[in-house]
Design an enzyme around this catalytic site. Structure first.
Site, PDB file in Angstrom:
ATOM      1  N   CYS A  12      16.356  71.649  11.279  1.00 30.00           N
ATOM      2  CA  CYS A  12      17.126  70.508  10.774  1.00 30.00           C
ATOM      3  C   CYS A  12      18.315  70.929   9.918  1.00 30.00           C
ATOM      4  O   CYS A  12      19.257  70.163   9.755  1.00 30.00           O
ATOM      5  CB  CYS A  12      16.228  69.571   9.972  1.00 30.00           C
ATOM      6  SG  CYS A  12      14.934  68.801  10.955  1.00 30.00           S
ATOM      7  N   HIS A  51      19.035  60.802  11.877  1.00 26.63           N
ATOM      8  CA  HIS A  51      18.905  62.249  11.681  1.00 26.63           C
ATOM      9  C   HIS A  51      19.123  62.978  13.008  1.00 26.63           C
ATOM     10  O   HIS A  51      18.162  63.409  13.653  1.00 26.63           O
ATOM     11  CB  HIS A  51      17.511  62.528  11.110  1.00 26.63           C
ATOM     12  CG  HIS A  51      17.217  63.959  10.791  1.00 26.63           C
ATOM     13  ND1 HIS A  51      18.176  64.945  10.724  1.00 26.63           N
ATOM     14  CD2 HIS A  51      16.032  64.579  10.525  1.00 26.63           C
ATOM     15  CE1 HIS A  51      17.604  66.101  10.422  1.00 26.63           C
ATOM     16  NE2 HIS A  51      16.295  65.899  10.303  1.00 26.63           N
ATOM     17  N   CYS A 110      15.015  69.821   4.115  1.00 25.87           N
ATOM     18  CA  CYS A 110      13.847  70.542   4.623  1.00 25.87           C
ATOM     19  C   CYS A 110      14.102  70.942   6.071  1.00 25.87           C
ATOM     20  O   CYS A 110      14.825  70.270   6.807  1.00 25.87           O
ATOM     21  CB  CYS A 110      12.594  69.684   4.503  1.00 25.87           C
ATOM     22  SG  CYS A 110      12.712  68.061   5.272  1.00 25.87           S
ATOM     23  N   GLY A 124      12.303  73.197   9.687  1.00 24.67           N
ATOM     24  CA  GLY A 124      11.123  73.724  10.344  1.00 24.67           C
ATOM     25  C   GLY A 124      10.786  75.126   9.873  1.00 24.67           C
ATOM     26  O   GLY A 124      11.671  75.931   9.592  1.00 24.67           O
TER      27      GLY A 124
END
Length: 381
Positions: A89, A337, A367, A369
């Protein structure tokens, strides 16, 4: 001393899954954002040393180095290179970090950082295609528990004592702030309108919902645990979008007659437990503040990606920032997102907000992965 400044930042409107932008090939969507940088600055694209482009779903229409394909689709000279980055992300926030490092090191004088994700056309997880991405040793290390971001969000809610009502209240607030920003025109300067194949022009974010209540949201079923608190309403939306930032040294900006909007003041990374996965923005923020020498109260705006509502709420509890400075124009729960584009989308929003509000510093974190996080501090110029 060499530095890294942002002279322009643009983004597409964020489209809903199977919404207005789903009919645009991700290479073409990326190219339209690159076009916007040229249109807004008048820069000769031939001076760009590289395009560093985040993308998570690097398969199907987003494979074969979509960064380079976007450069060529935009009609930029063959001499302009492109490289595609995957830090989940945080891919396009990492693109900004790579671009800034290249500028400071002297590898670049002018560079574009950004990203793309068409989650309608390349669905999340489709590139795994039934394969095992973890292997035996990683699974053994963490007790055979495969990482799952939704379960991680449930774990955060439990650890920080966040109720379903608190999460839903936060989510409604995200939509309310985004709606107010849209209505006031706060997003207009940062959005590059996108032309669809049929000639229609899209210039508004599609995910913003109005009139929500805790009672309405309370009727939704939990998404990951039968007795859980995470629902579609307090999670980020699956989306399509792209964003880009034109970066260079301050000296080069002066040579080209361009006025910088912001300087990359501090850029750090942090890792944390990959099973709970979503807590690394907390140590990343602490590391960024420590390295920058800035206190929390010096930061005028914080952008903490709303992957799930517990993420920014746990961050808020640990960092102690003023809640009014957190995601002041709403976040991914309301706006969406588009994975590989989100870091650049958020930074574009932050750059424009610093200019509009007059705040001196802004901090962005998200945040990622594997239990990772980027954190970036920008200084308004």
């Amino acid at each position: 001393m060499r530095d890294a400044v942002i002279v322009e930042a643009v983004r597409t409107p964020v489209g809903k899954r199977n919404g207005a932008l789903s009919g645009v090939h991700p290479v073409d969507l990326s190219a339209q954002v690159l076009d916007a940088l040229v249109d807004r600055t008048g820069i000769d694209p031939g001076v760009v040393d590289d395009v560093v482009w985040g993308c998570v779903g690097q398969g199907g229409e987003q494979t074969l180095d979509i960064a380079r394909n976007a450069v060529l689709a935009a009609g930029w000279p063959d001499t302009v290179t492109g490289v595609t980055v995957d830090r989940q992300c945080g891919s396009s926030q990492q693109s900004v970090h790579f671009a800034a490092a290249g500028l400071v090191a002297g590898h670049y004088d002018v560079v574009v950082a950004g990203g793309i994700e068409s989650m309608s056309r390349v669905p999340m997880g489709s590139t795994v295609n039934g394969a095992d991405p973890f292997g035996t040793r990683l699974m053994q290390r963490y007790g055979g528990t495969p990482p799952n971001q939704g379960i991680g969000a449930e774990m955060i809610a439990q650890r920080w004592g966040l109720s379903r009502a608190r999460l839903d209240e936060f989510s409604i607030g995200s939509h309310e702030k985004a709606a107010a920003a849209q209505d006031s025109g706060a997003f207009d300067a940062q959005i590059a309108p996108i032309a669809l194949p049929d000639g229609t022009v899209v210039d508004k974010d599609e995910g913003i919902r109005r009139g929500g209540t805790v009672e309405k949201l309370g009727g939704l079923k939990p998404a990951f645990r039968e007795d859980g608190v995470i629902t579609a309403a307090n999670s980020s939306q699956i989306s399509d979008g792209s964003a880009a930032l034109l970066m260079m040294t301050g000296e080069k900006a002066a040579q080209l007659g361009l006025r910088p909007l912001a300087r990359v003041h501090t850029a750090v990374l942090a890792g944390d437990d990959p099973v709970i996965m979503l807590t690394a923005p907390i140590p990343a923020t602490k590391k960024a503040l420590r390295r920058s020498g800035l206190s929390v109260d010096r930061i005028g705006a914080f952008e903490v990606n709303e992957a799930f509502a517990p993420v920014p709420l746990a961050w808020l509890a640990e960092i102690g920032a003023d809640v009014k400075s957190l995601n002041p124009l709403g976040g991914a729960i309301a706006l969406g997102h588009p994975l590989g584009a989100s870091g650049a989308r958020i930074m574009t929003t932050l750059v424009h907000h610093l200019r509009d509000s007059g705040a001196e510093f802004g901090l962005q974190t998200m945040c990622e992965g594997g239990g990772q996080a980027n954190a970036t501090i920008l200084e308004r110029l």
